[in-house]
Scaffold this active site. Structure first.
Site, PDB file in Angstrom:
ATOM      1  N   GLU A  18      -6.081   4.511   5.494  1.00  0.00           N
ATOM      2  CA  GLU A  18      -5.536   5.276   4.373  1.00  0.00           C
ATOM      3  C   GLU A  18      -6.669   5.946   3.603  1.00  0.00           C
ATOM      4  O   GLU A  18      -7.712   5.342   3.358  1.00  0.00           O
ATOM      5  CB  GLU A  18      -4.792   4.372   3.379  1.00  0.00           C
ATOM      6  CG  GLU A  18      -3.475   3.812   3.829  1.00  0.00           C
ATOM      7  CD  GLU A  18      -2.804   3.003   2.715  1.00  0.00           C
ATOM      8  OE1 GLU A  18      -3.083   3.278   1.521  1.00  0.00           O
ATOM      9  OE2 GLU A  18      -2.022   2.107   3.036  1.00  0.00           O
ATOM     10  N   ASN A  39      -0.143  -5.504   5.002  1.00  0.00           N
ATOM     11  CA  ASN A  39      -0.675  -4.280   4.405  1.00  0.00           C
ATOM     12  C   ASN A  39      -1.458  -4.645   3.156  1.00  0.00           C
ATOM     13  O   ASN A  39      -0.910  -5.247   2.230  1.00  0.00           O
ATOM     14  CB  ASN A  39       0.447  -3.312   4.024  1.00  0.00           C
ATOM     15  CG  ASN A  39      -0.099  -1.962   3.575  1.00  0.00           C
ATOM     16  OD1 ASN A  39      -0.612  -1.196   4.383  1.00  0.00           O
ATOM     17  ND2 ASN A  39       0.001  -1.683   2.282  1.00  0.00           N
ATOM     18  N   GLU A  40      -2.746  -4.318   3.169  1.00  0.00           N
ATOM     19  CA  GLU A  40      -3.592  -4.561   1.993  1.00  0.00           C
ATOM     20  C   GLU A  40      -3.359  -5.958   1.416  1.00  0.00           C
ATOM     21  O   GLU A  40      -2.996  -6.131   0.246  1.00  0.00           O
ATOM     22  CB  GLU A  40      -3.344  -3.494   0.927  1.00  0.00           C
ATOM     23  CG  GLU A  40      -3.754  -2.100   1.350  1.00  0.00           C
ATOM     24  CD  GLU A  40      -3.627  -1.064   0.244  1.00  0.00           C
ATOM     25  OE1 GLU A  40      -4.304  -0.033   0.314  1.00  0.00           O
ATOM     26  OE2 GLU A  40      -2.831  -1.299  -0.706  1.00  0.00           O
ATOM     27  N   PHE A  85       3.931  10.807  -7.137  1.00  0.00           N
ATOM     28  CA  PHE A  85       2.883  11.773  -7.460  1.00  0.00           C
ATOM     29  C   PHE A  85       1.569  11.471  -6.745  1.00  0.00           C
ATOM     30  O   PHE A  85       0.534  12.030  -7.105  1.00  0.00           O
ATOM     31  CB  PHE A  85       2.690  11.847  -8.975  1.00  0.00           C
ATOM     32  CG  PHE A  85       3.880  12.436  -9.686  1.00  0.00           C
ATOM     33  CD1 PHE A  85       4.122  13.798  -9.643  1.00  0.00           C
ATOM     34  CD2 PHE A  85       4.780  11.622 -10.347  1.00  0.00           C
ATOM     35  CE1 PHE A  85       5.229  14.343 -10.265  1.00  0.00           C
ATOM     36  CE2 PHE A  85       5.892  12.153 -10.973  1.00  0.00           C
ATOM     37  CZ  PHE A  85       6.128  13.519 -10.928  1.00  0.00           C
ATOM     38  N   HIS A  86       1.635  10.599  -5.754  1.00  0.00           N
ATOM     39  CA  HIS A  86       0.481  10.370  -4.875  1.00  0.00           C
ATOM     40  C   HIS A  86       0.495  11.473  -3.820  1.00  0.00           C
ATOM     41  O   HIS A  86       1.502  11.701  -3.155  1.00  0.00           O
ATOM     42  CB  HIS A  86       0.621   8.999  -4.212  1.00  0.00           C
ATOM     43  CG  HIS A  86      -0.602   8.527  -3.479  1.00  0.00           C
ATOM     44  ND1 HIS A  86      -1.142   9.208  -2.413  1.00  0.00           N
ATOM     45  CD2 HIS A  86      -1.386   7.441  -3.673  1.00  0.00           C
ATOM     46  CE1 HIS A  86      -2.192   8.548  -1.964  1.00  0.00           C
ATOM     47  NE2 HIS A  86      -2.365   7.470  -2.713  1.00  0.00           N
ATOM     48  N   ARG A 131       5.184  -4.479  -4.478  1.00  0.00           N
ATOM     49  CA  ARG A 131       4.727  -4.956  -3.174  1.00  0.00           C
ATOM     50  C   ARG A 131       4.211  -6.386  -3.278  1.00  0.00           C
ATOM     51  O   ARG A 131       3.733  -6.814  -4.317  1.00  0.00           O
ATOM     52  CB  ARG A 131       3.613  -4.055  -2.648  1.00  0.00           C
ATOM     53  CG  ARG A 131       4.025  -2.630  -2.405  1.00  0.00           C
ATOM     54  CD  ARG A 131       2.844  -1.783  -1.970  1.00  0.00           C
ATOM     55  NE  ARG A 131       1.918  -1.511  -3.066  1.00  0.00           N
ATOM     56  CZ  ARG A 131       0.696  -0.989  -2.912  1.00  0.00           C
ATOM     57  NH1 ARG A 131       0.268  -0.695  -1.706  1.00  0.00           N
ATOM     58  NH2 ARG A 131      -0.072  -0.748  -3.941  1.00  0.00           N
TER      59      ARG A 131
END
Length: 694
Positions: A318, A158-159, A368-369, A120
């Site tokens: 989130e 985003n972030e 796996f989140h 990202r």
């Protein structure tokens, strides 16, 4: 100038209610899954999704090709189901074709290496080429969906800063030079601020300004230059956000715009007290800290978010239903923690509870989140908890909770992002300083003492608090010190912790003794002056702790106080064998002092949480005449003109029993993991009680 607060509507009859949902990434799944998603969302009580955050490549498959058909279809399906959309600008991750055509948009690390695509935010906020492509995308989305009734808010970026907080590219160098010229005006002013005479680094023009790139394995960067580079990185990303926001707002001016901050006590990458002025409503991403600090850390982080939002409702964009995938050990949430955490965020002012993400990815970096709909499907304990949480939030909406504001505390703990950046600079008396962690420790110590404090930005207004606490606020400007002085002179109570006020905003040490901020004014207020810092650690053959006469223990930092004002009172001194070994025996450690119509305390060393609680209970609370409550239970209030919603959350790992007063007995709004017996409530582990007091 701050933007006016505006909150996104839901597709309910009133447009109001607690927003509930999460990131939705339908472009990662076959189309036949979309209908299943919408059906299960309705079952779970989902009423909003954040859509398209990482969908640039799907929206724009090539430079001159646009595909909105799939997005039209998804938005239509969601709208028909009564689910509103927080539509992203989709600029967080650019498509590979853009990087192939324009590799110059990549940021660079301090070694000169390109931050390559594949994750990202592999883009430089100083790149004019990237900005042109990103703003074109923003305008295309606004033109197509600005009037769509299902799209009720915009999620820009985003972030910000997750992967490009520090950019050392040539574009960044050009912008940093312009930033320095705007900030300082003349090169002489910059040289003075940076103390550039040290190591023969004086500059003759702004064209000689450099980024703090890699200078060698043992090299030490000028801390003033490094601190300005941190400020510059914050400002460049904020400028990029503003450009995206304005590109959308010029076409679609009537829908609120936000971007998700990243505030927890292990991160605060940006100066969010500055960013908050540029959003229509504050949003935050928060991920839990496993272990016994889980709940307390959540409350501490949320307190800062609430303060940054000026106590208006804020948006949890989130958090996780259970484990994440980016830690060395990824603990899952125990039974009850999913809903307990959601309710705790609501109690702390959130009117939106959202997760990353709706459907757990089957591949990619975040496979796996955890998500709302796990790999194992809908017939799972986790999805049942997601549904139960949705039902609970719907009930709270019907009870009138949304729109109420969190009630202030009597106590403010001050946080400053720039002081956090300062404590991360390696050329300090110790590299173990951490301003944010000290804020968290004081916050938890107040909870242990039966009082919920507010965590408030240093830059905001805290004059109305009865008590203000400064934990490791390493950097204080003259203006900051003058504000503190005026506050105390008017009758305020001020506690200053160790390693506070050591440098000014240019990272220059105040002379004449420690703490030196404000040209001696801070020392005058506190009635103390120190000559050295005694730093403890794992030094062979040396004691690694020192005791205090009141039973406290310090293990990192002791300011060697050599002068105390005649009208000051020494509360505790260093004592014992270790104090003698370090030549601290009988030296003042904690000092109180009358100043003006107010009072100050100076805590010249780090202390354990139980020692902080001792100071709070025996010195601070009596001074401000605040009544403590049960420390086993966190008590939080949200209110409007008609009534107060009071929330009680069990902080312990075992059951806790509490009594209800007469006003509370007849109006229990929510009882989660608890039992009532006449006038008492027993809250189990992770238990929550919410009552309405008229």
């Amino acid at each position: 100038m701050s933007r006016e607060f505006a909150w996104p509507r839901l597709l309910t009859a009133s447009g109001k209610g607690i927003a509930y949902g999460g990131d939705y990434n339908p472009d990662q799944w076959p189309k036949h899954v979309w209908a299943q998603d919408v059906e299960l969302m309705r079952k779970a009580g989902v009423n909003v999704v954040a859509l398209g955050i990482f969908s640039w490549d799907r929206i724009q498959p090539s430079e001159h090709e646009w595909d909105f058909d799939w997005l039209d279809r998804v938005i239509g399906m969601l709208g028909e189901a009564g689910i509103s959309v927080d539509l992203a600008s989709a600029t967080a991750s650019a498509p590979l074709w853009l990087y192939e055509a324009h590799p110059e948009v990549l940021p660079r690390d301090k070694y000169g290496h390109a931050i390559n695509p594949g994750s990202r935010q592999s883009w430089s906020p100083s790149s004019p080429v990237f900005r042109e492509y990103a703003l074109t995308l923003c305008r295309k989305l606004a033109e197509r969906y600005g009037e769509n009734p299902t799209v009720t808010a915009w999620h820009v970026g985003n972030e910000y800063g997750w992967n490009n907080r520090h950019d050392y590219s040539d574009n960044a160098l050009h912008d940093f030079r312009r930033w320095c010229q705007k900030k300082y005006g003349t090169i002489d002013a910059l040289n003075e601020a940076w103390c550039s005479a040290f190591w023969s680094q004086e500059l003759r023009s702004f064209d000689e300004v450099l980024l703090p790139r890699h200078m060698g394995a043992d090299a030490m960067v000028n801390p003033a230059q490094q601190l300005d580079f941190e400020r510059f990185g914050n400002d460049m990303l904020l400028d990029f956000f503003r450009a995206e926001r304005d590109a959308i707002a010029q076409i679609c001016p009537n829908k609120p715009i936000t971007t998700n901050f990243m505030i927890s006590t292990d991160q605060c990458a940006m100066n969010y007290s500055q960013w908050a002025h540029d959003v229509d409503f504050v949003s935050n991403d928060h991920y839990f800290h496993e272990g016994e600090s889980h709940l307390d850390e959540l409350l501490c982080s949320d307190s800062l978010v609430s303060s940054i939002a000026k106590r208006k409702p804020w948006y949890l964009m989130e958090h996780s239903t259970s484990s994440v995938q980016w830690k060395p050990v990824n603990a899952r949430k125990r039974n009850g923690e999913l809903e307990r955490d959601a309710l705790a965020h609501v109690a702390m002012g959130a009117d939106a509870i959202n997760f990353f993400q709706w459907r757990q990815s089957r591949g990619g970096a975040e496979a796996f989140h955890s998500a709302m709909l796990p790999h194992a499907g809908a017939d799972t304990n986790l999805f049942r908890q997601v549904c139960e949480t949705g039902a609970t939030l719907r009930d709270l909406s019907e009870q009138g909770l949304p729109g109420t504001q969190i009630a202030p505390s009597h106590v403010a703990i001050l946080f400053d992002a720039q002081s956090q950046w300062s404590t991360e600079i390696p050329t300090l008396p110790t590299t173990k300083l951490d301003h944010w962690h000290d804020v968290r420790d004081w916050y938890r110590a107040f909870l242990d003492s039966g009082v919920r404090a507010d965590v408030t930005p240093l830059a905001y207004d805290w004059d109305d608090y009865d008590l203000v606490v400064l934990p490791t606020v390493f950097m204080l400007s003259d203006a900051d010190v003058n504000r503190l002085k005026a506050y105390v002179e008017r009758g305020g109570k001020l506690l200053v912790g160790y390693a506070t006020g050591i440098v000014n905003e240019h990272f220059q040490v105040g002379l004449g003794g420690y703490p030196g901020a404000g040209n001696g004014t801070l020392r005058e207020m506190l009635g103390v002056s120190g000559e050295e810092f005694n730093i403890l650690g794992d030094i062979e053959g040396e004691p690694n702790t020192v005791e205090l006469s009141d039973g406290g223990v310090t293990s990192l930092w002791q300011t060697c106080l050599t002068r105390v004002a005649d009208n000051a009172h020494v509360i505790a001194r260093y004592s014992g064998d270790s104090a003698r070994e370090w030549e601290l025996q009988d030296m003042p450690a904690i000092v109180s002092h009358d100043y003006g119509d107010g009072h100050t305390w100076y805590v010249g060393c780090d202390l354990r949480r139980e020692d902080l609680a001792h100071i709070i209970q025996h010195e601070l609370l009596p001074a401000i005449n605040v009544q403590a409550t049960d420390p086993n239970i966190a008590t939080i209030e949200r209110a409007n003109g008609d009534h107060v919603f009071r929330t009680y959350i069990n902080r312990r790992q075992q059951s806790v029993t509490m009594e209800l007063d007469e006003r509370e007995q007849s109006d229990i709004v929510l009882l989660y993991r608890g039992e009532r017996a006449q006038n008492t409530i027993t809250l189990q582990r992770n238990g929550v009680l919410m009552v309405r007091v008229r």
